[in-house]
Design an enzyme around this catalytic site. Structure first.
Site, mmCIF file in Angstrom:
data_model
loop_
_atom_site.group_PDB
_atom_site.id
_atom_site.type_symbol
_atom_site.label_atom_id
_atom_site.label_comp_id
_atom_site.label_asym_id
_atom_site.label_seq_id
_atom_site.Cartn_x
_atom_site.Cartn_y
_atom_site.Cartn_z
ATOM 1 C CB THR A 91 -0.927 0.037 1.228
ATOM 2 O OG1 THR A 91 -1.481 1.346 1.404
ATOM 3 C CG2 THR A 91 -0.186 -0.304 2.500
ATOM 4 C CB CYS A 204 -4.276 5.010 -3.800
ATOM 5 S SG CYS A 204 -5.510 3.916 -3.047
#
Length: 274
Positions: A91, A204
């Protein structure tokens, strides 16, 4: 703790579950590349710690980054004990606590922004637009890591940041793909291109589920794909686990070893297109 480096660490440790949607993409992408190269029944040696994103999200909302760092560091140590030769945080946002993870283990952390920088260099891009969660866009930790590679950053204006952040957490991390939200990203991409971005990083790991290259006037760098490719190369022994890390001279020049306080590298705001 001083890191022990070696070439061809075949066992890759992944801190995932943030969210599980992008972690599933990581797992598939790494294994697809390994299978394509080695053929037959070959797959990657992966140790996966899939966290409960609800617990991580609660720490984010409280802005308890010390707690989040301790959580990820503990999981990284578990992966190291289990035999991982390197660790990756699957992430972008949780790289905010990457230093906590790095300090906690004796194996390399494969940083997502280093993989993005390598993709940017391959494109010849020295100025990147950043779209992601609010913290990734508004705070300096991501742009500072790119700066170690000689890359400047541009981010959307605050109102656009708020909307993009909402889309990530209210929709994408819950598996919802909304056409109107795709339009919001298209507008952000156009604004960043006007502000000088030569390419735009999807910072993202869920954004690539919603948009594609046709949505942007400049090339898009899928951070998830770049990171997964780096991990696959490590699993294959094609690249050392620390091959993408900025060299010591760059780190000292930009203060990455304590030379300046966090935030000293500015992130220019892009003007929103009319």
């Amino acid at each position: 703790m001083e890191q022990q480096r070696s070439v061809g660490d075949a066992v890759v440790g992944i801190l995932g579950g943030m969210s599980w949607h992008s972690t599933a993409h990581y797992y598939r992408a790494v294994n697809e590349r390994v299978a394509a190269v080695r053929g037959g029944h070959a797959s990657a040696r992966i140790l996966l710690s899939s966290l409960d994103f609800a617990a991580v999200r609660e720490l984010q909302l409280r802005e308890d980054w010390a707690g989040a760092g301790a959580l990820l560091a503990g999981e990284a140590r578990a992966l190291e004990r289990a035999g991982a030769g390197c660790v990756a945080i699957a992430t972008n946002l949780m790289h905010k606590v990457a230093p906590d993870v790095e300090r906690s283990v004796g194996i390399p952390l494969v940083h997502i922004a280093d993989a993005v920088a390598a993709e940017a260099r391959a494109l010849g891009a020295r100025t990147l637009g950043i779209v992601g969660t609010r913290w990734v866009m508004a705070e300096p930790f991501y742009a500072e890591r790119l700066a170690l590679h000689g890359i400047d950053a541009r981010v959307p204006e605050p109102a656009a940041q708020a909307e993009l952040d909402r889309i990530v957490f209210d929709e994408l991390t819950q598996g919802a793909l909304v056409p109107a939200s795709r339009a919001a990203y298209r507008e952000a991409f156009a604004s960043l291109a006007v502000a000088g971005a030569e390419a735009i990083v999807l910072a993202c790991t869920e954004i690539m589920l919603l948009v594609d290259a046709d949505d942007s006037p400049v090339p898009l760098i899928d951070s998830c794909a770049a990171h997964a490719d780096a991990l696959a190369r490590i699993a294959l022994g094609e690249r050392s686990a620390d091959a993408l890390v900025p060299d010591a001279a760059q780190r000292l020049e930009h203060g990455a070893d304590g030379g300046h306080a966090l935030g000293a590298v500015p992130v220019p705001q892009g003007d929103r297109a009319a």
